[in-house]
Design a protein around this motif. Structure first.
Motif, PDB file in Angstrom:
ATOM      1  N   UNK A 198      -6.376  17.779  -9.039  1.00  0.00           N
ATOM      2  CA  UNK A 198      -7.228  18.955  -9.232  1.00  0.00           C
ATOM      3  C   UNK A 198      -7.573  19.163 -10.706  1.00  0.00           C
ATOM      4  N   UNK A 199      -7.840  18.051 -11.404  1.00  0.00           N
ATOM      5  CA  UNK A 199      -8.281  18.099 -12.784  1.00  0.00           C
ATOM      6  C   UNK A 199      -7.189  18.135 -13.830  1.00  0.00           C
ATOM      7  N   UNK A 200      -5.912  18.159 -13.425  1.00  0.00           N
ATOM      8  CA  UNK A 200      -4.816  18.236 -14.384  1.00  0.00           C
ATOM      9  C   UNK A 200      -4.016  16.936 -14.379  1.00  0.00           C
ATOM     10  N   UNK A 201      -3.797  16.382 -15.565  1.00  0.00           N
ATOM     11  CA  UNK A 201      -3.009  15.167 -15.709  1.00  0.00           C
ATOM     12  C   UNK A 201      -1.552  15.472 -15.374  1.00  0.00           C
ATOM     13  N   UNK A 202      -0.939  14.638 -14.508  1.00  0.00           N
ATOM     14  CA  UNK A 202       0.425  14.890 -14.039  1.00  0.00           C
ATOM     15  C   UNK A 202       1.406  13.872 -14.619  1.00  0.00           C
ATOM     16  N   UNK A 203       2.649  14.316 -14.821  1.00  0.00           N
ATOM     17  CA  UNK A 203       3.738  13.391 -15.095  1.00  0.00           C
ATOM     18  C   UNK A 203       4.606  13.318 -13.838  1.00  0.00           C
ATOM     19  N   UNK A 204       5.737  12.592 -13.914  1.00  0.00           N
ATOM     20  CA  UNK A 204       6.576  12.410 -12.728  1.00  0.00           C
ATOM     21  C   UNK A 204       7.073  13.746 -12.186  1.00  0.00           C
ATOM     22  N   UNK A 205       7.466  14.647 -13.068  1.00  0.00           N
ATOM     23  CA  UNK A 205       7.958  15.951 -12.633  1.00  0.00           C
ATOM     24  C   UNK A 205       6.849  16.766 -11.972  1.00  0.00           C
TER      25      UNK A 205
ATOM     26  N   UNK B 139       0.815  -1.212   0.000  1.00  0.00           N
ATOM     27  CA  UNK B 139       0.000   0.000   0.000  1.00  0.00           C
ATOM     28  C   UNK B 139       0.850   1.263   0.000  1.00  0.00           C
ATOM     29  N   UNK B 140       2.007   1.201   0.667  1.00  0.00           N
ATOM     30  CA  UNK B 140       2.876   2.380   0.731  1.00  0.00           C
ATOM     31  C   UNK B 140       3.376   2.771  -0.656  1.00  0.00           C
ATOM     32  N   UNK B 141       3.483   1.818  -1.565  1.00  0.00           N
ATOM     33  CA  UNK B 141       3.887   2.146  -2.933  1.00  0.00           C
ATOM     34  C   UNK B 141       2.873   3.061  -3.605  1.00  0.00           C
ATOM     35  N   UNK B 142       1.607   2.911  -3.249  1.00  0.00           N
ATOM     36  CA  UNK B 142       0.584   3.817  -3.775  1.00  0.00           C
ATOM     37  C   UNK B 142       0.860   5.237  -3.301  1.00  0.00           C
ATOM     38  N   UNK B 143       1.179   5.390  -2.008  1.00  0.00           N
ATOM     39  CA  UNK B 143       1.519   6.712  -1.481  1.00  0.00           C
ATOM     40  C   UNK B 143       2.727   7.282  -2.202  1.00  0.00           C
ATOM     41  N   UNK B 144       3.748   6.456  -2.407  1.00  0.00           N
ATOM     42  CA  UNK B 144       4.950   6.920  -3.099  1.00  0.00           C
ATOM     43  C   UNK B 144       4.628   7.397  -4.514  1.00  0.00           C
ATOM     44  N   UNK B 145       3.762   6.663  -5.210  1.00  0.00           N
ATOM     45  CA  UNK B 145       3.413   7.029  -6.585  1.00  0.00           C
ATOM     46  C   UNK B 145       2.682   8.365  -6.627  1.00  0.00           C
ATOM     47  N   UNK B 146       1.741   8.570  -5.702  1.00  0.00           N
ATOM     48  CA  UNK B 146       1.001   9.832  -5.658  1.00  0.00           C
ATOM     49  C   UNK B 146       1.931  11.003  -5.373  1.00  0.00           C
ATOM     50  N   UNK B 147       2.973  10.752  -4.578  1.00  0.00           N
ATOM     51  CA  UNK B 147       3.909  11.806  -4.206  1.00  0.00           C
ATOM     52  C   UNK B 147       5.064  11.943  -5.189  1.00  0.00           C
ATOM     53  N   UNK B 148       5.078  11.108  -6.229  1.00  0.00           N
ATOM     54  CA  UNK B 148       6.148  11.190  -7.213  1.00  0.00           C
ATOM     55  C   UNK B 148       7.479  10.684  -6.707  1.00  0.00           C
ATOM     56  N   UNK B 149       7.439   9.717  -5.783  1.00  0.00           N
ATOM     57  CA  UNK B 149       8.657   9.130  -5.224  1.00  0.00           C
ATOM     58  C   UNK B 149       8.887   7.775  -5.880  1.00  0.00           C
ATOM     59  N   UNK B 150       9.857   7.681  -6.765  1.00  0.00           N
ATOM     60  CA  UNK B 150      10.092   6.464  -7.533  1.00  0.00           C
ATOM     61  C   UNK B 150      11.530   5.990  -7.350  1.00  0.00           C
ATOM     62  N   UNK B 151      11.697   4.703  -7.065  1.00  0.00           N
ATOM     63  CA  UNK B 151      13.024   4.112  -6.972  1.00  0.00           C
ATOM     64  C   UNK B 151      13.640   4.009  -8.373  1.00  0.00           C
ATOM     65  N   UNK B 152      14.971   4.017  -8.466  1.00  0.00           N
ATOM     66  CA  UNK B 152      15.616   3.968  -9.786  1.00  0.00           C
ATOM     67  C   UNK B 152      15.261   2.729 -10.593  1.00  0.00           C
ATOM     68  N   UNK B 153      14.976   1.604  -9.931  1.00  0.00           N
ATOM     69  CA  UNK B 153      14.667   0.371 -10.656  1.00  0.00           C
ATOM     70  C   UNK B 153      13.173   0.147 -10.824  1.00  0.00           C
ATOM     71  N   UNK B 154      12.378   1.183 -10.583  1.00  0.00           N
ATOM     72  CA  UNK B 154      10.925   1.045 -10.686  1.00  0.00           C
ATOM     73  C   UNK B 154      10.433   1.379 -12.091  1.00  0.00           C
ATOM     74  N   UNK B 155       9.395   0.668 -12.498  1.00  0.00           N
ATOM     75  CA  UNK B 155       8.656   0.996 -13.721  1.00  0.00           C
ATOM     76  C   UNK B 155       7.233   1.331 -13.298  1.00  0.00           C
ATOM     77  N   UNK B 156       6.794   2.536 -13.628  1.00  0.00           N
ATOM     78  CA  UNK B 156       5.482   3.026 -13.203  1.00  0.00           C
ATOM     79  C   UNK B 156       4.657   3.367 -14.435  1.00  0.00           C
ATOM     80  N   UNK B 157       3.442   2.824 -14.500  1.00  0.00           N
ATOM     81  CA  UNK B 157       2.530   3.110 -15.610  1.00  0.00           C
ATOM     82  C   UNK B 157       1.183   3.529 -15.043  1.00  0.00           C
TER      83      UNK B 157
END
Length: 344
Positions: A144-151, A120-138
């Motif tokens: 607030x209505x705007x599509x976000x990228x990692x940045x 479940x904590x990985x969900x929190x990390x994804x929402x906060x834009x916290x990604x490990x170097x070996x992670x693949x996120x899709x």
């Protein structure tokens, strides 16, 4: 085709370059909702099915959209086979979260409930834009209505979306807590304004001004939890992600901590409460997202936990039977749900 539809189609062509190919089907579904009013609908009837979930009575779409919307999220990691000899180990891909969809509306708490250690904590990390170097996120995440990228997600961290972490060890043991809380304000905020905001938060959550001069080891467990909440609120966020915020607290302190999240939501914010404690979640949340095998199998109003007959997924019904007031009758509730057992 109307001008509105043409404009939406042009926007879809632009967004297509930002979305992984594996998520195109879900993105097209989202576009269809936008064209025909589904995603942007201002009101929904209680229990109406919408974007994989039903609505609680307090839910509303401020400005015509979800405050936070996660769709078709998958998170996996490239790692070496730990069972193979060291010099012959091959890389393999392990998917921990798969096709997860969840939303948070303004004015509500959504509890993500699942077994300890299930990811479940990985969900929190994804929402906060916290990604490990070996992670693949899709997947796709709207804020607030705007599509976000990692940045974009990284920029929102501490500037619209705040984290209340799992452990009080996140507090610096060598710094007085008042200074720590003030440090969570935006760098451009003058020091006097930071101090005023910190004092306001301390007063709101029952922390005396003298508390600001204490070090973390001098705080009680409940005080430390409230300091962490003040840290999260310093930038006046729209969404709080609370990752297991009550471990180690007795029931009274845990309920008091969750009441603070309730007050934040009632003031118009949104809370994603990640927890293994379904009893506490049902006390404070508006909706529950049931997490199993790396995804949300059901997202439903808390009222539906009044009876197993109003729950759609077998695992949700198993959780109902595992609650103390129902006699812990389902012994298989933790199977297939990660490393840890489920704490009802």
């Amino acid at each position: 085709m109307s001008e509105t539809q043409k404009g939406a189609a042009r926007a879809e062509e632009t967004r297509a370059e930002q979305v992984p190919a594996c998520g195109r089907a879900a993105e097209l579904d989202a576009l269809a909702d936008t064209l025909f009013g589904g995603h942007e609908a201002l009101e929904h009837a209680d229990e109406q099915e919408h974007h994989h979930h039903t609505h609680a009575p307090a839910s509303h779409h401020e400005h015509g959209h979800h405050l936070l919307q996660v769709e078709d999220l998958s998170v996996g990691f490239r790692m070496y086979d730990e069972d193979a000899p060291f010099f012959r180990a091959r890389q393999r891909f392990v998917e921990v979260i798969s096709s997860l969809t969840i939303s948070v509306h303004a004015g509500e708490i959504v509890a993500v409930v699942g077994a300890s250690g299930s990811g479940k904590t990985l969900l929190a990390d994804a929402v906060l834009g916290l990604f490990e170097p070996n992670a693949t996120v899709r997947g796709r995440i709207w804020f607030d209505g705007e599509l976000q990228d990692a940045a974009g997600l990284a920029a929102l961290r501490g500037n619209g979306v705040s984290l209340v972490p799992q452990s009080v060890n996140n507090l610096d043991p060598l710094m007085k807590v008042g200074r720590q809380v003030e440090g969570f304000a935006h760098p451009d905020v003058p020091h006097a304004e930071r101090r005023r905001r910190r004092a306001e938060l301390f007063e709101r959550y029952g922390l005396s001004e003298e508390t600001a001069q204490l070090y973390p080891f001098e705080l009680s467990g409940g005080m430390a939890r409230r300091v962490l909440l003040c840290c999260a609120l310093m930038d006046d966020p729209h969404v709080i992600v609370a990752d297991e915020p009550t471990p180690g607290l007795d029931l009274d302190l845990a309920v008091r901590a969750l009441d603070d999240f309730r007050a934040f939501a009632d003031a118009g914010g949104g809370v994603m409460l990640i927890t293994h404690d379904i009893e506490l979640a049902l006390r404070v949340a508006d909706r529950v997202a049931v997490f199993k095998d790396g995804t949300v199998v059901e997202e439903t109003a808390v009222a539906n936990f009044a009876s197993p007959d109003t729950l759609a997924h077998p695992f949700s019904r198993a959780l109902w039977h595992a609650l103390p007031e129902h006699g812990f009758r389902d012994r298989n509730v933790g199977e297939g749900s990660g490393k840890g057992g489920f704490h009802a």
